[in-house]
Enzyme design. Structure first.
Site, PDB file in Angstrom:
ATOM      1  N   ASP A 219       0.866  -1.191   0.000  1.00 42.41           N
ATOM      2  CA  ASP A 219       0.000   0.000   0.000  1.00 42.41           C
ATOM      3  C   ASP A 219       0.895   1.231   0.000  1.00 42.41           C
ATOM      4  O   ASP A 219       2.081   1.147   0.326  1.00 42.41           O
ATOM      5  CB  ASP A 219      -0.912   0.020   1.240  1.00 42.41           C
ATOM      6  CG  ASP A 219      -1.863   1.221   1.225  1.00 42.41           C
ATOM      7  OD1 ASP A 219      -2.433   1.510   0.151  1.00 42.41           O
ATOM      8  OD2 ASP A 219      -2.021   1.883   2.262  1.00 42.41           O
ATOM      9  N   SER A 220       0.293   2.369  -0.343  1.00 43.03           N
ATOM     10  CA  SER A 220       1.058   3.617  -0.303  1.00 43.03           C
ATOM     11  C   SER A 220       1.453   3.972   1.145  1.00 43.03           C
ATOM     12  O   SER A 220       2.381   4.741   1.345  1.00 43.03           O
ATOM     13  CB  SER A 220       0.219   4.741  -0.905  1.00 43.03           C
ATOM     14  OG  SER A 220      -0.976   4.876  -0.171  1.00 43.03           O
TER      15      SER A 220
ATOM     16  N   CYS B 161      -4.339  -1.476  -2.144  1.00 42.50           N
ATOM     17  CA  CYS B 161      -4.479  -0.043  -2.383  1.00 42.50           C
ATOM     18  C   CYS B 161      -5.370   0.107  -3.613  1.00 42.50           C
ATOM     19  O   CYS B 161      -5.047  -0.430  -4.676  1.00 42.50           O
ATOM     20  CB  CYS B 161      -3.100   0.545  -2.648  1.00 42.50           C
ATOM     21  SG  CYS B 161      -3.110   2.264  -3.171  1.00 42.50           S
TER      22      CYS B 161
ATOM     23  N   GLU C 285      -2.791   9.349   7.584  1.00 40.34           N
ATOM     24  CA  GLU C 285      -1.317   9.345   7.551  1.00 40.34           C
ATOM     25  C   GLU C 285      -0.744  10.263   8.632  1.00 40.34           C
ATOM     26  O   GLU C 285       0.361  10.072   9.103  1.00 40.34           O
ATOM     27  CB  GLU C 285      -0.806   9.766   6.163  1.00 40.34           C
ATOM     28  CG  GLU C 285      -0.999   8.712   5.072  1.00 40.34           C
ATOM     29  CD  GLU C 285      -0.039   7.514   5.189  1.00 40.34           C
ATOM     30  OE1 GLU C 285       1.157   7.695   5.441  1.00 40.34           O
ATOM     31  OE2 GLU C 285      -0.525   6.369   5.048  1.00 40.34           O
TER      32      GLU C 285
ATOM     33  N   HIS D 126      -7.241   3.054   3.373  1.00 36.24           N
ATOM     34  CA  HIS D 126      -6.990   3.913   4.542  1.00 36.24           C
ATOM     35  C   HIS D 126      -8.287   4.208   5.319  1.00 36.24           C
ATOM     36  O   HIS D 126      -8.243   4.496   6.520  1.00 36.24           O
ATOM     37  CB  HIS D 126      -6.403   5.263   4.105  1.00 36.24           C
ATOM     38  CG  HIS D 126      -4.925   5.244   3.854  1.00 36.24           C
ATOM     39  ND1 HIS D 126      -4.359   4.517   2.844  1.00 36.24           N
ATOM     40  CD2 HIS D 126      -3.907   5.880   4.478  1.00 36.24           C
ATOM     41  CE1 HIS D 126      -3.045   4.708   2.857  1.00 36.24           C
ATOM     42  NE2 HIS D 126      -2.746   5.548   3.837  1.00 36.24           N
TER      43      HIS D 126
ATOM     44  N   CYS E  65     -11.078   2.803  -0.330  1.00 35.82           N
ATOM     45  CA  CYS E  65      -9.688   3.199  -0.097  1.00 35.82           C
ATOM     46  C   CYS E  65      -9.315   2.504   1.196  1.00 35.82           C
ATOM     47  O   CYS E  65     -10.059   2.581   2.184  1.00 35.82           O
ATOM     48  CB  CYS E  65      -9.558   4.706   0.067  1.00 35.82           C
ATOM     49  SG  CYS E  65      -7.905   5.204   0.638  1.00 35.82           S
TER      50      CYS E  65
HETATM   51  N1  DGL Z   1      -4.866   3.315   0.558  1.00 38.31           N
HETATM   52  C1  DGL Z   1      -4.899   3.709  -0.776  1.00 38.31           C
HETATM   53  C2  DGL Z   1      -6.154   3.318  -1.523  1.00 38.31           C
HETATM   54  O1  DGL Z   1      -6.741   2.317  -1.187  1.00 38.31           O
HETATM   55  C3  DGL Z   1      -4.309   4.985  -1.248  1.00 38.31           C
HETATM   56  C4  DGL Z   1      -4.266   6.160  -0.421  1.00 38.31           C
HETATM   57  C5  DGL Z   1      -3.383   7.213  -1.034  1.00 38.31           C
HETATM   58  O2  DGL Z   1      -2.168   6.993  -1.024  1.00 38.31           O
HETATM   59  O3  DGL Z   1      -3.895   8.223  -1.518  1.00 38.31           O
HETATM   60  O4  DGL Z   1      -6.544   3.965  -2.470  1.00 38.31           O
END
Ligand code: DGL
Length: 274
Positions: free
Chosen positions: A10-11, A73, A158, A194, A192
């Protein structure tokens, strides 16, 4: 000896929500997690940049002995997965695999709604790619799909601002927008990885008739089914139940956050990518 690992990418922290579910469903396998925190968020970046960062990260995970990588992600799944699967993997001779999180979610989202109207909340990149409406239409042609990009939500996660007045403002802003576009929405997919980390604030702000769906369990069940369909992959995976964690940014910050999100204390190593 079988020693292939499963990579989870993931990012940043979001993929830990998916890894938690995957480890619960498939506890015996060996996992390597990579969070590209130094270059997060990916959500507002161009197709080319997300593709380049994702490919570099996937190749790094392959170099660590991963036979299979899950892009935990949505942004990377929407912007890089197809190209990696169609262009990059066929150039290799080692039969490595990369899977995403969008397909399992779109295959199952229709089961959650009674009104037939679902909301997709994701990053700007995921929403603009139109991947969700396109894929959902293949599996559930009669579903209505509303999308909402929530650019601030990944920053809240984050930067450890998951609760409080600021978080509530931005969570409510986007929930109100999507629900006012179609009050029939009874199911919202957190598209997402996150976003489940904002769970407490989301639950505070969401009307009681709307169900929030997170992807962790859906992706974990789908990976289990995939491994059952592909014994040639399952059979080369090791069963040492090991978990290693890597970040491209500060390890102490990652350890503090990851222990909360993953639910176990986590040792993290720094890695330079790109
Ligand atoms: N967690 C990521 C997703 O599912 C990306 C979040 C990001 O880096 O903008 O899209």
């Amino acid at each position: 000896m079988k020693k292939g690992k499963i990579g989870i990418f993931d990012s940043g922290y979001g993929g830990l929500t998916v890894m938690r579910s995957i480890v619960d469903v498939l506890p015996g396998f060996d996992f390597v997690y990579l969070g590209d925190n130094a270059r997060a968020p990916y959500g507002n970046r161009s197709f080319e940049t997300v593709y380049q960062y994702t490919l570099e990260s996937v190749n790094w995970l392959f170099d660590q002995g991963c036979e299979l990588v899950v892009l935990a992600c949505n942004t990377a799944s929407a912007k890089a997965l197809r190209q990696i699967q169609q262009i990059d993997l066929p150039k290799r001779s080692d039969n490595k695999r990369v899977l995403g999180v969008i397909r399992p979610s779109t295959e199952s989202i229709g089961r959650y709604t009674k009104t037939g109207v679902v909301g997709i909340m994701g990053t700007v990149g995921t929403v603009k790619s139109e991947t969700y409406p396109t894929e959902i239409a293949r599996f559930f042609p009669s579903l209505r799909v509303e999308q909402e990009a929530c650019p601030m939500w990944v920053y809240l996660v984050e930067h450890n601002q998951r609760e409080g007045v600021g978080a509530e403002y931005f969570v409510k802003l986007h929930l109100d927008r999507i629900l006012s576009r179609n009050p029939q929405i009874d199911t919202i997919l957190l598209a997402c990885t996150h976003y489940p980390l904002l769970e407490k604030t989301l639950n505070k702000c969401i009307p009681s008739n709307v169900r929030l769906v997170s992807q962790g369990r859906i992706v974990a069940e789908s990976l289990n089914a995939y491994l059952n369909r592909h014994p040639e992959i399952r059979n080369i995976l090791g069963s040492g139940a090991s978990r290693s964690f890597f970040t491209t940014d500060d390890t102490l910050t990652f350890e503090a956050q990851a222990s909360i999100f993953f639910g176990d204390s986590v040792r993290v190593k720094h890695v330079q990518i790109g």
